[in-house]
Enzyme design. Structure first.
Site, PDB file in Angstrom:
ATOM      1  N   SER A   1      14.017 -18.672  -2.024  1.00 46.08           N
ATOM      2  CA  SER A   1      13.100 -17.896  -2.849  1.00 46.08           C
ATOM      3  C   SER A   1      13.289 -16.411  -2.593  1.00 46.08           C
ATOM      4  O   SER A   1      13.967 -16.004  -1.649  1.00 46.08           O
ATOM      5  CB  SER A   1      11.645 -18.295  -2.553  1.00 46.08           C
ATOM      6  OG  SER A   1      11.326 -18.005  -1.198  1.00 46.08           O
ATOM      7  N   GLY A   2      12.666 -15.614  -3.464  1.00 48.01           N
ATOM      8  CA  GLY A   2      12.693 -14.169  -3.301  1.00 48.01           C
ATOM      9  C   GLY A   2      11.304 -13.601  -3.473  1.00 48.01           C
ATOM     10  O   GLY A   2      10.386 -14.268  -3.973  1.00 48.01           O
ATOM     11  N   ARG A   3      11.134 -12.343  -3.083  1.00 52.06           N
ATOM     12  CA  ARG A   3       9.832 -11.697  -3.219  1.00 52.06           C
ATOM     13  C   ARG A   3      10.020 -10.197  -3.284  1.00 52.06           C
ATOM     14  O   ARG A   3      11.022  -9.657  -2.793  1.00 52.06           O
ATOM     15  CB  ARG A   3       8.917 -12.061  -2.043  1.00 52.06           C
ATOM     16  CG  ARG A   3       9.427 -11.583  -0.687  1.00 52.06           C
ATOM     17  CD  ARG A   3       8.812 -12.380   0.439  1.00 52.06           C
ATOM     18  NE  ARG A   3       9.191 -13.767   0.376  1.00 52.06           N
ATOM     19  CZ  ARG A   3      10.306 -14.269   0.894  1.00 52.06           C
ATOM     20  NH1 ARG A   3      11.149 -13.489   1.528  1.00 52.06           N
ATOM     21  NH2 ARG A   3      10.579 -15.530   0.796  1.00 52.06           N
TER      22      ARG A   3
ATOM     23  N   GLY B   1      23.999 -13.374   3.712  1.00 51.71           N
ATOM     24  CA  GLY B   1      25.315 -12.767   3.837  1.00 51.71           C
ATOM     25  C   GLY B   1      26.420 -13.537   3.140  1.00 51.71           C
ATOM     26  O   GLY B   1      26.178 -14.523   2.436  1.00 51.71           O
TER      27      GLY B   1
ATOM     28  N   ASP C   1      19.724  -9.838   5.464  1.00 51.17           N
ATOM     29  CA  ASP C   1      18.310 -10.083   5.746  1.00 51.17           C
ATOM     30  C   ASP C   1      18.016 -10.162   7.241  1.00 51.17           C
ATOM     31  O   ASP C   1      16.971  -9.685   7.706  1.00 51.17           O
ATOM     32  CB  ASP C   1      17.786 -11.325   5.015  1.00 51.17           C
ATOM     33  CG  ASP C   1      18.663 -12.554   5.162  1.00 51.17           C
ATOM     34  OD1 ASP C   1      19.569 -12.572   6.029  1.00 51.17           O
ATOM     35  OD2 ASP C   1      18.464 -13.514   4.391  1.00 51.17           O
TER      36      ASP C   1
END
Length: 495
Positions: free
Chosen positions: A15-17, A84, A243
């Protein structure tokens, strides 16, 4: 410190945010403005990321962030971090050449071993200092080379996923230090591309963009994007674009006597050091030297992580049984400890699909009882992860020649309190868990370092300690964990 707003975009494998971070009175306040699933799909039998949807979701997140609070918010910077190794290829005139491949795509099967027939492991490790994993960018490029890829032939620039989004925002083709370091194509000693290695492998070095430090201002948002979103010329800042680099920047630690576990789909266990370690022992144990914020090195090891549980959950759902993660953790807590133990990094566990069946096969191959319920499957995954953390910690200490006193766990996996306690008990060390949104926090604070709102990495960590609560865990039942660890170290298939 005046009130300043930054927007972080954090994209993980699931997921992303988008998160707005406000710096005020020496503290950081967070507001999650948008969450979205990170979609994948298959084309011609290959697994790809859905870059168009990711880009649209990022733009939606920026629009929501700018309009936080009912007005138009002044934004001092935006930063993007992702996983990555994966990359997109651009033509000379800027067109995207196909969708980026997913690192779990099977096209790299066997490539690593074939590469070792051309150049030795020793030479590759000496040049890059990176853990050998078949999906590293180096092996992805060689897979394209072996397939005589027309896309590779036509490509002008290679950009890793966060670099690609920076390009879509600004038109600038640059690669940030931490994300470039995940590729197995960068020399960790110089922080530049390992051109000699790449030429030995006949790979096209003209594709590689300039590497810039974490905290670099890439440029303002292009006019077309500003017009589309109704925003001004916001600076796009490269945080730790990998990240984990951003997550490690937010570890609320002091001194040097600590290691971190960035816990999510992957578990990354390591320490922050000043210079890469390229010893024979580091290579033997397959530890990696990746770039960190402030030119530091993240000396670490990748472990399969909560992917094991995620894949079990997906299979349970396919079988008509829907559980959330809290339910699965509760069921695991009630299941018997150490009934079955696996090696999370055994190759089949890295591929999508049928995770419970793979665990069953592993248990039979190692003469262990087979889990019989959802709780037992998840308990097996969590027990095995904690034991793997212990092995990795011992390996770190053997390379460093010193004892590590405290384990800091950051990231989404912090929410799994059962695993946090297991980690403390398995490793025999106190655990400090938190913050959960470590990656976005680090992303925002590195942006603030770039704008001069935060003076240093040490000051950034002081802000984290002041702004977010953590939870402490002490080891328990260490004798039982010692017995389980002996079993774990003795696992052999086919015995």
């Amino acid at each position: 410190m005046s009130d300043r707003n930054f927007v972080a975009f954090d994209l993980g494998a699931e997921s992303g945010r988008s998160i707005v971070g406000k710096l005020a009175d020496g503290k950081l306040l967070l507001d999650v403005t948008h969450r979205f699933p990170n979609l994948t799909g298959r084309l011609n039998g290959h697994l790809h990321w859905n870059l168009l949807d990711q880009w649209e979701q990022i733009k939606i997140g920026l629009g929501k962030s700018v309009k936080t609070g009912g007005g138009t918010m002044d934004v001092a910077g935006i930063g993007i971090d992702t996983w990555g190794v994966d990359f997109g290829l651009l033509s000379k005139t800027g067109e995207l050449l196909g969708l980026p491949f997913h690192y779990r795509d099977t096209r790299t099967d066997g490539v690593m071993e074939r590469t070792f027939n051309r150049i030795s492991r020793d030479k590759i490790y000496a040049a890059t200092g990176l853990q050998f994993m078949q999906f590293n960018s180096l092996f992805q490029l060689i897979a394209m080379q072996e397939a005589n890829s027309a896309i590779l032939e036509a490509a002008h620039t290679l950009l890793f996923i966060p670099d690609l989004f920076n390009y879509l925002f600004t038109g600038q083709r640059k690669s940030e230090f931490s994300i470039a370091s995940t590729s197995q194509m960068m020399d960790p000693t110089t922080g530049q591309w390992a051109i000699g290695l790449l030429k030995q492998l006949d790979l096209p070095t003209h594709l590689l963009p300039k590497i810039v430090p974490s905290g670099s201002v890439i440029g303002p948002i292009e006019a077309s994007v500003m017009k589309e979103l109704g925003v001004g010329p916001i600076p796009v800042i490269a945080p730790g674009c990998h990240d984990t680099a951003s997550a490690v920047a937010s570890v609320p630690a002091e001194g040097k006597d600590w290691c971190y576990i960035s816990s999510g789909t992957w578990s990354l266990v390591g320490v922050e050091i000043d210079k890469p370690i390229l010893t024979a022992r580091a290579q033997e144990l397959n530890y990696t030297n990746e770039g960190g914020v402030g030119g530091t090195i993240r000396f670490l090891k990748n472990i399969m992580g909560l992917w094991l549980v995620q894949e079990c959950r997906r299979q349970f759902l396919k079988d008509g049984k829907e559980y959330n993660y809290a339910e699965l953790t509760s069921m695991a807590a009630a299941a018997p400890a150490f009934k079955s133990i696996i090696d999370p990094d055994d190759a089949p566990f890295g591929m999508p699909g049928e995770m419970p069946a793979k665990i069953e096969r592993y248990c039979r191959a190692t003469n262990q009882p087979v889990p019989t319920s959802a709780g037992e499957f998840v308990r097996c995954c969590l027990d095995s992860l904690a034991l793997t953390y212990r092995k990795t910690l011992e390996g770190l200490e053997s390379v460093l020649g010193r004892k590590i006193g405290v384990i800091h766990i950051v990231g989404g996996g912090v929410q799994n309190e059962l695993l946090n306690q297991m980690t403390a008990s398995a490793c025999g060390r106190p655990v400090v868990a938190g913050p959960v949104e470590a990656t976005s926090i680090g992303n925002i604070l590195v942006q603030a370092m770039a704008t001069g709102d935060v003076a240093s990495l040490a000051d950034a960590r002081a802000i984290v300690r002041k702004s977010f609560e953590v939870k402490h865990y002490q080891p328990t039942d260490t004798a039982k964990w010692d017995d389980a660890y002996a079993r774990y170290r003795g696992l052999k298939k086919g015995t």
